[in-house]
Design an enzyme around this catalytic site. Structure first.
Site, PDB file in Angstrom:
ATOM      1  N   PHE A  42       0.861  -1.177   0.000  1.00 23.58           N
ATOM      2  CA  PHE A  42       0.000   0.000   0.000  1.00 23.58           C
ATOM      3  C   PHE A  42       0.898   1.227   0.000  1.00 23.58           C
ATOM      4  O   PHE A  42       1.643   1.438   0.956  1.00 23.58           O
ATOM      5  CB  PHE A  42      -0.859  -0.047   1.259  1.00 23.58           C
ATOM      6  CG  PHE A  42      -1.771   1.126   1.503  1.00 23.58           C
ATOM      7  CD1 PHE A  42      -3.056   1.153   0.966  1.00 23.58           C
ATOM      8  CD2 PHE A  42      -1.365   2.192   2.302  1.00 23.58           C
ATOM      9  CE1 PHE A  42      -3.915   2.213   1.240  1.00 23.58           C
ATOM     10  CE2 PHE A  42      -2.221   3.258   2.567  1.00 23.58           C
ATOM     11  CZ  PHE A  42      -3.493   3.268   2.035  1.00 23.58           C
ATOM     12  N   GLU A  57       5.083   9.355   1.264  1.00 20.07           N
ATOM     13  CA  GLU A  57       6.170   9.742   0.357  1.00 20.07           C
ATOM     14  C   GLU A  57       7.344  10.241   1.184  1.00 20.07           C
ATOM     15  O   GLU A  57       7.178  10.556   2.361  1.00 20.07           O
ATOM     16  CB  GLU A  57       5.656  10.830  -0.591  1.00 20.07           C
ATOM     17  CG  GLU A  57       4.477  10.335  -1.416  1.00 20.07           C
ATOM     18  CD  GLU A  57       3.988  11.349  -2.437  1.00 20.07           C
ATOM     19  OE1 GLU A  57       4.521  12.483  -2.475  1.00 20.07           O
ATOM     20  OE2 GLU A  57       3.080  10.980  -3.195  1.00 20.07           O
ATOM     21  N   PRO A  58       8.521  10.341   0.565  1.00 21.70           N
ATOM     22  CA  PRO A  58       9.670  10.789   1.347  1.00 21.70           C
ATOM     23  C   PRO A  58       9.395  12.121   2.064  1.00 21.70           C
ATOM     24  O   PRO A  58       9.815  12.314   3.204  1.00 21.70           O
ATOM     25  CB  PRO A  58      10.778  10.945   0.302  1.00 21.70           C
ATOM     26  CG  PRO A  58      10.400   9.992  -0.790  1.00 21.70           C
ATOM     27  CD  PRO A  58       8.899   9.975  -0.809  1.00 21.70           C
ATOM     28  N   GLY A  87       4.427  12.449   5.168  1.00 17.01           N
ATOM     29  CA  GLY A  87       4.029  11.295   5.973  1.00 17.01           C
ATOM     30  C   GLY A  87       2.733  11.585   6.695  1.00 17.01           C
ATOM     31  O   GLY A  87       1.664  11.102   6.319  1.00 17.01           O
ATOM     32  N   SER A  88       2.825  12.449   7.715  1.00 22.01           N
ATOM     33  CA  SER A  88       1.618  12.778   8.475  1.00 22.01           C
ATOM     34  C   SER A  88       0.620  13.553   7.633  1.00 22.01           C
ATOM     35  O   SER A  88      -0.572  13.555   7.927  1.00 22.01           O
ATOM     36  CB  SER A  88       1.991  13.606   9.711  1.00 22.01           C
ATOM     37  OG  SER A  88       2.806  12.839  10.563  1.00 22.01           O
ATOM     38  N   GLY A 117      -9.664   5.859   4.630  1.00 21.95           N
ATOM     39  CA  GLY A 117     -10.593   4.804   5.061  1.00 21.95           C
ATOM     40  C   GLY A 117      -9.869   3.478   5.228  1.00 21.95           C
ATOM     41  O   GLY A 117     -10.147   2.715   6.157  1.00 21.95           O
ATOM     42  N   GLU A 120       0.690   4.487  10.377  1.00 20.59           N
ATOM     43  CA  GLU A 120      -0.775   4.538  10.471  1.00 20.59           C
ATOM     44  C   GLU A 120      -1.226   5.723  11.316  1.00 20.59           C
ATOM     45  O   GLU A 120      -2.190   5.620  12.070  1.00 20.59           O
ATOM     46  CB  GLU A 120      -1.307   3.245  11.083  1.00 20.59           C
ATOM     47  CG  GLU A 120      -0.959   2.024  10.279  1.00 20.59           C
ATOM     48  CD  GLU A 120      -1.917   1.794   9.149  1.00 20.59           C
ATOM     49  OE1 GLU A 120      -3.015   2.381   9.148  1.00 20.59           O
ATOM     50  OE2 GLU A 120      -1.562   1.027   8.240  1.00 20.59           O
ATOM     51  N   HIS A 141       1.312   8.954  16.988  1.00 20.92           N
ATOM     52  CA  HIS A 141       0.610   9.235  18.249  1.00 20.92           C
ATOM     53  C   HIS A 141       0.101  10.686  18.237  1.00 20.92           C
ATOM     54  O   HIS A 141      -1.043  10.965  18.610  1.00 20.92           O
ATOM     55  CB  HIS A 141       1.618   9.024  19.384  1.00 20.92           C
ATOM     56  CG  HIS A 141       1.023   9.073  20.752  1.00 20.92           C
ATOM     57  ND1 HIS A 141       0.414   7.992  21.333  1.00 20.92           N
ATOM     58  CD2 HIS A 141       0.959  10.074  21.662  1.00 20.92           C
ATOM     59  CE1 HIS A 141      -0.005   8.319  22.555  1.00 20.92           C
ATOM     60  NE2 HIS A 141       0.312   9.577  22.771  1.00 20.92           N
TER      61      HIS A 141
HETATM   62  C1  LIG Z   1       8.264   0.322   9.368  1.00 21.84           C
HETATM   63  C2  LIG Z   1       7.317   1.256   8.699  1.00 21.84           C
HETATM   64  C3  LIG Z   1       6.401   0.777   7.793  1.00 21.84           C
HETATM   65  C4  LIG Z   1       5.530   1.645   7.118  1.00 21.84           C
HETATM   66  N1  LIG Z   1       4.662   1.128   6.193  1.00 21.84           N
HETATM   67  C5  LIG Z   1       3.923   1.985   5.427  1.00 21.84           C
HETATM   68  C6  LIG Z   1       3.105   1.488   4.363  1.00 21.84           C
HETATM   69  O1  LIG Z   1       3.003   0.266   4.152  1.00 21.84           O
HETATM   70  N2  LIG Z   1       2.453   2.363   3.569  1.00 21.84           N
HETATM   71  C7  LIG Z   1       2.536   3.711   3.779  1.00 21.84           C
HETATM   72  O2  LIG Z   1       1.927   4.455   3.016  1.00 21.84           O
HETATM   73  N3  LIG Z   1       3.298   4.216   4.788  1.00 21.84           N
HETATM   74  C8  LIG Z   1       3.992   3.391   5.611  1.00 21.84           C
HETATM   75  N4  LIG Z   1       4.790   3.884   6.630  1.00 21.84           N
HETATM   76  C9  LIG Z   1       4.908   5.329   6.771  1.00 21.84           C
HETATM   77  C10 LIG Z   1       4.223   5.915   7.984  1.00 21.84           C
HETATM   78  O3  LIG Z   1       2.836   5.886   7.820  1.00 21.84           O
HETATM   79  C11 LIG Z   1       4.772   7.330   8.209  1.00 21.84           C
HETATM   80  O4  LIG Z   1       6.102   7.190   8.627  1.00 21.84           O
HETATM   81  C12 LIG Z   1       3.973   8.113   9.225  1.00 21.84           C
HETATM   82  O5  LIG Z   1       2.731   8.475   8.694  1.00 21.84           O
HETATM   83  C13 LIG Z   1       4.704   9.352   9.710  1.00 21.84           C
HETATM   84  O6  LIG Z   1       5.184  10.100   8.642  1.00 21.84           O
HETATM   85  P1  LIG Z   1       6.699  10.628   8.639  1.00 21.84           P
HETATM   86  O7  LIG Z   1       7.577   9.490   8.951  1.00 21.84           O
HETATM   87  O8  LIG Z   1       6.898  11.327   7.358  1.00 21.84           O
HETATM   88  O9  LIG Z   1       6.792  11.632   9.828  1.00 21.84           O
HETATM   89  P2  LIG Z   1       6.399  13.175   9.813  1.00 21.84           P
HETATM   90  O10 LIG Z   1       5.054  13.356   9.275  1.00 21.84           O
HETATM   91  O11 LIG Z   1       7.501  13.918   9.177  1.00 21.84           O
HETATM   92  O12 LIG Z   1       6.369  13.489  11.352  1.00 21.84           O
HETATM   93  C14 LIG Z   1       7.570  13.653  12.137  1.00 21.84           C
HETATM   94  C15 LIG Z   1       7.179  14.030  13.555  1.00 21.84           C
HETATM   95  O13 LIG Z   1       6.440  15.262  13.544  1.00 21.84           O
HETATM   96  C16 LIG Z   1       5.187  15.112  14.174  1.00 21.84           C
HETATM   97  N5  LIG Z   1       4.230  15.967  13.502  1.00 21.84           N
HETATM   98  C17 LIG Z   1       3.981  16.065  12.172  1.00 21.84           C
HETATM   99  N6  LIG Z   1       3.014  16.966  11.949  1.00 21.84           N
HETATM  100  C18 LIG Z   1       2.620  17.428  13.165  1.00 21.84           C
HETATM  101  C19 LIG Z   1       1.643  18.360  13.605  1.00 21.84           C
HETATM  102  N7  LIG Z   1       0.829  18.984  12.766  1.00 21.84           N
HETATM  103  N8  LIG Z   1       1.517  18.587  14.925  1.00 21.84           N
HETATM  104  C20 LIG Z   1       2.307  17.940  15.802  1.00 21.84           C
HETATM  105  N9  LIG Z   1       3.247  17.055  15.462  1.00 21.84           N
HETATM  106  C21 LIG Z   1       3.391  16.797  14.154  1.00 21.84           C
HETATM  107  C22 LIG Z   1       4.873  13.634  14.012  1.00 21.84           C
HETATM  108  O14 LIG Z   1       3.962  13.196  14.977  1.00 21.84           O
HETATM  109  C23 LIG Z   1       6.244  13.012  14.182  1.00 21.84           C
HETATM  110  O15 LIG Z   1       6.539  12.905  15.563  1.00 21.84           O
HETATM  111  C24 LIG Z   1       5.611   3.032   7.356  1.00 21.84           C
HETATM  112  C25 LIG Z   1       6.526   3.507   8.317  1.00 21.84           C
HETATM  113  C26 LIG Z   1       7.368   2.644   8.980  1.00 21.84           C
HETATM  114  C27 LIG Z   1       8.339   3.179   9.974  1.00 21.84           C
END
Ligand SMILES: Cc1cc2nc3c(=O)[nH]c(=O)nc-3n(C[C@H](O)[C@H](O)[C@H](O)COP(=O)(O)OP(=O)(O)OC[C@H]3O[C@@H](n4cnc5c(N)ncnc54)[C@H](O)[C@@H]3O)c2cc1C
Ligand SMILES: Cc1cc2nc3c(=O)[nH]c(=O)nc-3n(C[C@H](O)[C@H](O)[C@H](O)COP(=O)(O)OP(=O)(O)OC[C@H]3O[C@@H](n4cnc5c(N)ncnc54)[C@H](O)[C@@H]3O)c2cc1C
Lengths: 396, 264
Positions: free
Chosen positions: A132, A136-137, A140-141, A241, A368, A371
């Site tokens: 899935f 993207e690099p 994430g959030s 969803g 997913e 926190h």
């Molecule tokens: C082992 C692993 C498997 C994964 N598998 C999948 C997969 O199968 N498919 C997929 O699509 N993704 C996958 N992911 C990606 C995962 O969903 C993302 O890493 C996650 O959503 C967080 O995004 P990020 O790493 O870019 O962190 P960021 O979004 O850059 O966040 C970094 C930090 O900033 C905080 N932050 C960001 N925005 C805010 C805000 N507005 N207010 C307060 N704090 C904030 C976050 O909580 C976090 O602590 C996987 C990740 C891992 C580690």
């Protein structure tokens, strides 16, 4: 003195006979087929691909579906499957979560009949693996800001962009890829292994989920036919969803990790002797840690059980799912730490499962929806004020 | 072709056993119950026969209400039908009484071409019931089977004996008791578990089978459990310090093994 039952609130009685049988079946399988080898697999950074046919034989993939002769489990039974898998290892649970909630679920929900017929039986039988691709690099959030694009090109589409942190990426036969079209609408595509311009490279050097594959996907002018587009999927709400489905399972799964570290700590505390020939479990400080774990696990179990029943009744909301995912991951993370402390030096070696669970849960805490994201979802629910965008100072 | 599996629902081998206040039973309160592991081999063999020759599998148990859960587990693994003879409180641990009830139930639900049992039931570990059922049905039996071939009208069975393997042939119908090594039992599938819920379990009481359970438990009893006791607690063990004089320590070890442990 014999230990009393740990199930103080008789949660066992809240489960049906079938739910218990499902749980015990997966628990036995994990105990016999996973636990004897999992430390080695994690150490070698290897996903045990050979277990996929066995998992399919147990019907672990798409287990809540009724179509195509699948078991049609209740949501509580499905949650218990997730719990028992993650009691073994989060990597295996992640594999099953992705295959079921993030690949089979969107195909069943938004796919064409042809797509369902082509993929659901093969994914259920473990003959095909899915992944899935949403993250993207650089996003994430905030996946809504994704850069991956889908351009109309004659009777097909051209996909361009990169996906990061994709579970099962390089071993997948089919990737559910989310991309924005010319009109800015997020669409889902089933991109098959070997599609021109589609490659996957593994993330290396992970300290977490080492027994699972995590990859980067590159879509370089990747041409796919119109028949690969999920016809029913339009808008970011679709991938979100899917995440609600997967998060529900994670809320249960993380408790499996908490149970594993808690039981390891309880056993260790009762057998490790320090000071005056007495087990460390006789110290109040150790008891306080064990009580904290048992207490939080019990509360969390009641929360996910209630959520499961609401989901069966079609009444569960994404806010509830966020709360449960947030709570369970937090409980599991704290349990891993407390168990580590109780294990002393033994807590840092792979003769005990503690560090593996502790490192795994860092991914689960983050993926997913981190926190923090779930805090913001709940915060918005409580106050009516979305706080995702940081406030920008006025330029007056 | 049709097969029957005799299934005993027994305390989990991992359960902590306590003696009940009455002194001749175990405390059942915190016990988890399982399909007796030898009966898992019996069931697996029956399911393989079904897969090979289409022989439907009936599972049969004699026991209290909870034994129904054991039947569901067998259905989840692939059995087609289940029969529950409810009772067993008074005949607890009396192999002949149990065999009489089971033989009557087999007559009622049969005929079967082959009847599988475990070599022994975990807990009582008697290794009697299978053979007794065969005698009561007046059919041959082969016990402790580790390999089985089922041909037309006859079986060839390998059984472990002291220092070797015995190869036995027997005509059908017959009773086979399963020993560890016969096969590798499968896990139930989740689909099987959900489907098992929908199978109606046929329930009898011994009287329905023409068996007077009260008489078997009373005047007719062949076995009564008088008292149960737990094995004595293990002592801490002895550690011989060998760093300074290994030869002396080795002599002491040999002496203890000979005189105290009587192991050499
Ligand atoms: C082992 C692993 C498997 C994964 N598998 C999948 C997969 O199968 N498919 C997929 O699509 N993704 C996958 N992911 C990606 C995962 O969903 C993302 O890493 C996650 O959503 C967080 O995004 P990020 O790493 O870019 O962190 P960021 O979004 O850059 O966040 C970094 C930090 O900033 C905080 N932050 C960001 N925005 C805010 C805000 N507005 N207010 C307060 N704090 C904030 C976050 O909580 C976090 O602590 C996987 C990740 C891992 C580690
Ligand atoms: C290795 C070995 C060595 C032995 N050595 C000796 C010896 O030296 N001397 C001696 O006297 N005896 C010996 N015995 C025999 C044994 O200890 C006793 O004969 C015994 O007293 C009685 O039997 P059990 O058959 O009650 O039934 P179980 O062993 O309890 O059950 C056997 C099978 O019967 C079926 N069954 C039982 N109960 C039920 C039920 N309620 N519902 C459905 N199915 C059921 C199941 O398929 C079960 O697996 C030995 C046995 C073994 C295995």
């Amino acid at each position: 003195m014999p230990a009393a039952s740990l199930d103080l609130f008789a949660i066992e009685e809240l489960l049906s006979d079938e739910e218990r049988m499902v749980r015990d079946t997966v628990r036995n399988w994990v105990r016999e087929r996973v636990l004897p080898h999992i430390e080695a697999w994690a150490w070698e950074e290897r996903f045990p691909r050979e277990l996929v046919p066995e998992m399919a034989g147990l019907n672990l993939f798409g287990a809540t579906l009724k179509e195509y002769g699948l078991p049609g489990l209740t949501n509580v039974a499905y949650g218990l499957v997730m719990q028992e898998l993650e009691r073994g290892d989060s990597g295996l649970r992640s594999f099953v979560s992705v295959q079921s909630a993030l690949v089979m679920h969107p195909i069943m929900t938004w796919g064409s009949q042809e797509q369902k017929d082509r993929w659901i039986p093969r994914l259920a039988a473990g003959e095909a693996v899915g992944c899935f691709g949403l993250t993207e690099p650089d996003f994430g959030s905030n996946p809504g800001a994704m850069r991956t694009r889908a351009f109309r090109d004659g009777d097909g589409w051209v996909l361009g962009g990169e996906k990061a942190w994709i579970t099962n990426g390089s071993i997948a036969d089919v990737a559910v890829v989310w991309a924005r079209d010319d009109d800015g609408v997020v669409r889902g595509f089933l991109v098959e292994r070997g599609a021109p311009g589609f490659t996957a490279v593994d993330h290396k050097g992970k300290y977490s989920l080492r027994a699972a594959v995590t990859s980067q996907l590159v879509l370089a002018d990747c041409r796919v036919p119109e028949s690969s587009r999920l016809p029913g999927a339009a808008g970011l709400k679709c991938p979100l969803g899917c995440l609600t489905q997967a998060r529900y399972g994670i809320a249960w799964g993380a408790l499996g990790s908490a149970l594993a570290t808690f039981h390891a700590a309880l056993d260790y505390a009762k057998t490790r002797v320090q000071f005056g020939g007495r087990p460390i479990a006789s110290h109040q400080i150790i008891q306080e840690r064990l009580v904290w774990m048992a207490n939080e696990i019990t509360k969390a179990q009641l929360m996910v059980w209630r959520l499961g029943r609401l989901k069966d009744e079609g009444k569960a909301t994404f806010v509830q799912v966020s709360q449960a995912k947030r709570n369970s991951c937090w409980v599991a993370r704290e349990c891993a730490r407390l168990a580590r402390e109780i294990h002393g030096a033994n807590g840092i070696v792979n003769e005990f499962p503690i560090m593996r669970h502790m490192m795994n849960i860092e991914s689960v805490y983050t993926y997913e929806g981190t926190h923090d994201m779930h805090t913001l979802i709940l915060g918005e629910h409580l106050t009516g004020i979305p706080a995702f965008m940081p406030p920008i100072e006025s330029r007056e | 072709m049709k097969s029957c599996v005799l299934m005993a629902y027994v305390p989990d081998t991992a359960s902590v056993i306590k003696v009940a206040a009455a002194g001749n039973r175990i405390e059942e309160a915190d016990i988890k119950w399982i399909v007796s592991p030898y009966d898992e081999y019996a069931l697996e063999e029956a399911i393989r026969l079904k897969e090979a020759k289409g022989a439907p599998v009936t599972v049969l148990t004699y026991g209290p209400e909870r034994a129904q859960q054991g039947l569901r587990e067998c259905l989840a693994r692939g059995a087609d039908a289940a029969v529950h003879v409810k009772g067993g409180e008074g005949t607890f641990g009396d192999a002949l009484a149990i065999a009489k009830v089971l033989a009557a139930a087999v007559r009622k639900s049969g005929p079967f071409d082959i009847i599988f049992a475990g070599i022994q039931g975990v807990g009582s570990d008697n290794a009697l019931v299978g053979a007794m059922v065969a005698e009561l049905l007046d059919v041959p039996h082969v016990t402790g089977v580790v390999k089985l071939e089922i041909g037309d009208g006859a079986i060839t069975a390998h059984r472990e004996i002291e220092g070797g393997t015995e190869v036995v042939t027997a005509p059908l119908p017959c009773v086979v008791t399963a020993q560890k090594g016969l096969n590798e039992p499968r896990y139930p599938s989740l689909k099987g578990i959900m489907a098992a819920k929908k199978v109606a379990i046929q329930a009898f009481v011994p009287a329905d089978l023409g068996v007077d359970e009260g008489a078997l438990a009373g005047a007719g009893a062949t076995c009564r459990w008088k008292a149960l006791a737990l094995p004595p607690a293990k002592s801490g063990g002895v550690i011989l310090k060998g760093e300074e004089d290994p030869a002396a320590a080795a002599r002491e070890l040999a002496r203890l093994l000979r005189e105290q442990a009587k192991a050499i």
